[in-house]
Design a protein around this motif. Structure first.
Motif, PDB file in Angstrom:
ATOM      1  N   GLY A 221       0.817  -1.211   0.000  1.00 14.59           N
ATOM      2  CA  GLY A 221       0.000   0.000   0.000  1.00 14.59           C
ATOM      3  C   GLY A 221       0.844   1.251   0.000  1.00 14.59           C
ATOM      4  O   GLY A 221       0.340   2.340  -0.263  1.00 14.59           O
ATOM      5  N   HIS A 222       2.146   1.106   0.294  1.00 17.85           N
ATOM      6  CA  HIS A 222       3.047   2.264   0.297  1.00 17.85           C
ATOM      7  C   HIS A 222       4.195   2.023  -0.674  1.00 17.85           C
ATOM      8  O   HIS A 222       4.196   2.525  -1.787  1.00 17.85           O
ATOM      9  CB  HIS A 222       3.565   2.523   1.717  1.00 17.85           C
ATOM     10  CG  HIS A 222       4.448   3.716   1.818  1.00 17.85           C
ATOM     11  ND1 HIS A 222       5.566   3.772   2.621  1.00 17.85           N
ATOM     12  CD2 HIS A 222       4.388   4.922   1.203  1.00 17.85           C
ATOM     13  CE1 HIS A 222       6.154   4.943   2.490  1.00 17.85           C
ATOM     14  NE2 HIS A 222       5.452   5.674   1.638  1.00 17.85           N
ATOM     15  N   ILE A 225       2.878  -2.376  -4.154  1.00 15.42           N
ATOM     16  CA  ILE A 225       1.468  -2.349  -4.546  1.00 15.42           C
ATOM     17  C   ILE A 225       1.196  -3.457  -5.555  1.00 15.42           C
ATOM     18  O   ILE A 225       2.103  -3.918  -6.254  1.00 15.42           O
ATOM     19  CB  ILE A 225       1.050  -0.993  -5.162  1.00 15.42           C
ATOM     20  CG1 ILE A 225       1.963  -0.617  -6.350  1.00 15.42           C
ATOM     21  CG2 ILE A 225       1.042   0.093  -4.117  1.00 15.42           C
ATOM     22  CD1 ILE A 225       1.514   0.636  -7.104  1.00 15.42           C
ATOM     23  N   ARG A 234      -4.180  -2.083  -5.916  1.00  8.40           N
ATOM     24  CA  ARG A 234      -4.619  -2.605  -4.616  1.00  8.40           C
ATOM     25  C   ARG A 234      -3.379  -2.707  -3.756  1.00  8.40           C
ATOM     26  O   ARG A 234      -2.272  -2.796  -4.272  1.00  8.40           O
ATOM     27  CB  ARG A 234      -5.303  -3.962  -4.766  1.00  8.40           C
ATOM     28  CG  ARG A 234      -6.614  -3.889  -5.552  1.00  8.40           C
ATOM     29  CD  ARG A 234      -7.156  -5.265  -5.861  1.00  8.40           C
ATOM     30  NE  ARG A 234      -8.450  -5.205  -6.554  1.00  8.40           N
ATOM     31  CZ  ARG A 234      -8.610  -4.995  -7.873  1.00  8.40           C
ATOM     32  NH1 ARG A 234      -7.539  -4.841  -8.650  1.00  8.40           N
ATOM     33  NH2 ARG A 234      -9.804  -4.953  -8.418  1.00  8.40           N
ATOM     34  N   ARG A 235      -3.567  -2.716  -2.454  1.00  8.55           N
ATOM     35  CA  ARG A 235      -2.353  -2.724  -1.631  1.00  8.55           C
ATOM     36  C   ARG A 235      -1.611  -4.047  -1.751  1.00  8.55           C
ATOM     37  O   ARG A 235      -0.388  -4.098  -1.637  1.00  8.55           O
ATOM     38  CB  ARG A 235      -2.648  -2.372  -0.169  1.00  8.55           C
ATOM     39  CG  ARG A 235      -3.501  -3.337   0.566  1.00  8.55           C
ATOM     40  CD  ARG A 235      -3.658  -2.882   2.017  1.00  8.55           C
ATOM     41  NE  ARG A 235      -2.399  -2.886   2.725  1.00  8.55           N
ATOM     42  CZ  ARG A 235      -2.138  -2.180   3.812  1.00  8.55           C
ATOM     43  NH1 ARG A 235      -3.063  -1.386   4.316  1.00  8.55           N
ATOM     44  NH2 ARG A 235      -0.965  -2.256   4.401  1.00  8.55           N
ATOM     45  N   ARG A 241      -9.828  -3.799  -2.105  1.00  8.05           N
ATOM     46  CA  ARG A 241     -10.161  -2.374  -2.244  1.00  8.05           C
ATOM     47  C   ARG A 241      -9.179  -1.684  -3.195  1.00  8.05           C
ATOM     48  O   ARG A 241      -7.957  -1.834  -3.065  1.00  8.05           O
ATOM     49  CB  ARG A 241     -10.124  -1.674  -0.885  1.00  8.05           C
ATOM     50  CG  ARG A 241     -10.743  -0.283  -0.910  1.00  8.05           C
ATOM     51  CD  ARG A 241     -11.030   0.195   0.508  1.00  8.05           C
ATOM     52  NE  ARG A 241      -9.828   0.647   1.186  1.00  8.05           N
ATOM     53  CZ  ARG A 241      -9.347   1.896   1.133  1.00  8.05           C
ATOM     54  NH1 ARG A 241      -9.977   2.808   0.404  1.00  8.05           N
ATOM     55  NH2 ARG A 241      -8.256   2.228   1.784  1.00  8.05           N
ATOM     56  N   LEU A 243      -7.141   1.353  -4.579  1.00  2.67           N
ATOM     57  CA  LEU A 243      -6.584   2.583  -4.004  1.00  2.67           C
ATOM     58  C   LEU A 243      -6.435   3.689  -5.039  1.00  2.67           C
ATOM     59  O   LEU A 243      -6.323   4.866  -4.696  1.00  2.67           O
ATOM     60  CB  LEU A 243      -5.195   2.307  -3.401  1.00  2.67           C
ATOM     61  CG  LEU A 243      -5.097   1.233  -2.316  1.00  2.67           C
ATOM     62  CD1 LEU A 243      -3.651   1.045  -1.893  1.00  2.67           C
ATOM     63  CD2 LEU A 243      -5.953   1.621  -1.121  1.00  2.67           C
ATOM     64  N   LYS A 254      -1.653   8.689  -2.986  1.00  2.64           N
ATOM     65  CA  LYS A 254      -2.539   7.766  -2.264  1.00  2.64           C
ATOM     66  C   LYS A 254      -1.766   6.619  -1.617  1.00  2.64           C
ATOM     67  O   LYS A 254      -2.335   5.813  -0.894  1.00  2.64           O
ATOM     68  CB  LYS A 254      -3.590   7.203  -3.219  1.00  2.64           C
ATOM     69  CG  LYS A 254      -4.500   8.289  -3.770  1.00  2.64           C
ATOM     70  CD  LYS A 254      -5.408   7.756  -4.840  1.00  2.64           C
ATOM     71  CE  LYS A 254      -6.272   8.885  -5.390  1.00  2.64           C
ATOM     72  NZ  LYS A 254      -6.908   8.549  -6.656  1.00  2.64           N
ATOM     73  N   LEU A 255      -0.481   6.519  -1.899  1.00  2.77           N
ATOM     74  CA  LEU A 255       0.319   5.418  -1.366  1.00  2.77           C
ATOM     75  C   LEU A 255       0.976   5.876  -0.069  1.00  2.77           C
ATOM     76  O   LEU A 255       2.024   6.513  -0.083  1.00  2.77           O
ATOM     77  CB  LEU A 255       1.362   4.976  -2.393  1.00  2.77           C
ATOM     78  CG  LEU A 255       0.821   4.653  -3.790  1.00  2.77           C
ATOM     79  CD1 LEU A 255       1.932   4.123  -4.679  1.00  2.77           C
ATOM     80  CD2 LEU A 255      -0.337   3.655  -3.717  1.00  2.77           C
ATOM     81  N   THR A 258      -0.149   2.309   5.795  1.00  2.00           N
ATOM     82  CA  THR A 258      -1.434   2.028   6.447  1.00  2.00           C
ATOM     83  C   THR A 258      -1.364   0.637   7.075  1.00  2.00           C
ATOM     84  O   THR A 258      -0.542  -0.201   6.686  1.00  2.00           O
ATOM     85  CB  THR A 258      -2.603   2.040   5.436  1.00  2.00           C
ATOM     86  OG1 THR A 258      -2.241   1.254   4.308  1.00  2.00           O
ATOM     87  CG2 THR A 258      -2.947   3.448   4.994  1.00  2.00           C
TER      88      THR A 258
END
Ligand code: SF4
Ligand code: SF4
Length: 303
Positions: A221-222, A225, A234-235, A241, A243, A254-255, A258
């Motif tokens: 997610g950071h 991905i 998506r993460r 979900r 992103l 957006k990264l 989380t």
């Protein structure tokens, strides 16, 4: 779920993409696999090729810093020339730090000579019911001769223990052989089985577990991905979900770091990125292709 007191978005200095396009087919017929002997229509192949071309073109034009790409196809992609060409192209891009792919290694290997081996790596898997050990080892030998980084993996089914041990004996000692745990039931392995498989893969125990992950930090997610054929981000492969989309400008904001929203994580291509497990220290440069910094006194984790 962002962490409390979120910091302003900071793009990761190095982005890893787990790419999985529409392809969903394989030339092997492993009984447990939904892609076994599945075939695609010509239209589906064309769609997969267009998605792949678009992704490679995007990667070529990426200006956000070093990039690594790990192809995690549903099925076998390297028997398709388009994936061979994509990997050749990516391997020569100066900002590509690593291009790796999961493969059953059934493809021809002549195309490998056109890759830049400094960035190329393969995650190969041996399927004893689909190919002879001798034939698989010939492919491994070709990779060794070509100077390609690769790991070899097997599923640790009890009926394959002797075959796995024979493979370990016949592979060069420098090639890491990992074993994926069969998780059909929690007590599938006896303590003797676990000890036997740890003799082959000192990291085997890591793969026997379901790691509690909800609320835990994970690089996905950071800095890591998952991207599909349409560019949707998506993460990881396990959280659906969306992103953002790599083909939309500014997606990087957006990264952000989380916490994981799933209860557990149990697949190497996921949990290897969990911060708490410390597996980046063990795998170093080989996180994607699953090559640890062996041996150096590597001990299995406590049970
Ligand atoms: S080689 Fe892999 S993708 Fe192909 S059928 Fe076997 S498990 Fe499935
Ligand atoms: S811990 Fe696993 S499921 Fe959770 S974000 Fe990371 S890779 Fe995905």
């Amino acid at each position: 779920m962002p962490f409390p007191n979120p910091q302003p978005p900071t793009p990761s200095p190095h982005l890893t993409i787990l790419y999985r396009g529409p392809l969903a087919s394989c030339n092997y017929s492993c009984v447990y696999c939904p892609f076994a002997k599945r075939h695609e229509t010509r239209a589906e192949h064309i769609a997969d090729g267009l998605a792949l071309d678009r992704f490679v073109d995007w990667a070529n034009r990426w200006k956000g810093g070093p990039l690594s790409v790990f192809f995690t196809p549903w099925g076998e992609a390297l028997i398709r020339q388009r994936y061979q060409q994509a990997i050749i192209a990516l391997s020569h891009m100066p900002h590509i730090r690593r291009v790796a792919i999961q493969t059953n290694l059934s493809c021809r290997l002549d195309w490998i000579a056109r890759c830049d081996n400094r960035s190329l790596a393969l995650w190969t898997t041996y399927h004893p019911e689909q190919v002879s050990r001798a034939a698989f080892l010939r492919k491994c030998d070709a990779l060794v001769q070509a100077g390609v980084r690769f790991s070899v993996g097997v599923v640790g089914l009890k009926e394959h223990f002797e075959e796995i041990e024979a493979l370990r004996r016949e592979l060069p000692a420098t090639v890491y052989l990992w074993v994926n745990a069969c998780k059909h039931s929690p007590d599938y392995y006896t303590p003797d089985d676990l000890a036997r498989l740890e003799c082959i893969d000192p990291l085997f125990t890591y793969n026997t577990r379901y790691y509690p992950s909800r609320g835990k930090a994970c690089r996905c997610g950071h800095s890591v991905i998952a991207v599909d054929g349409q560019g949707n981000i998506r993460r990881c492969h396990f959280i659906d979900r969306i992103l953002g989309n790599i083909y939309e400008p500014g997606f990087e904001v957006k990264l952000v770091p989380t916490a994981c929203s799933r209860d557990t994580c149990h697949c190497h291509i996921g949990y290897v990125h969990m911060n708490d497990l410390g597996l980046y220290d063990i795998f170093g440069d080989g996180v994607l292709e699953r090559i640890p910094n062996l041996p150096g006194g590597l001990k299995p984790p406590g049970r």
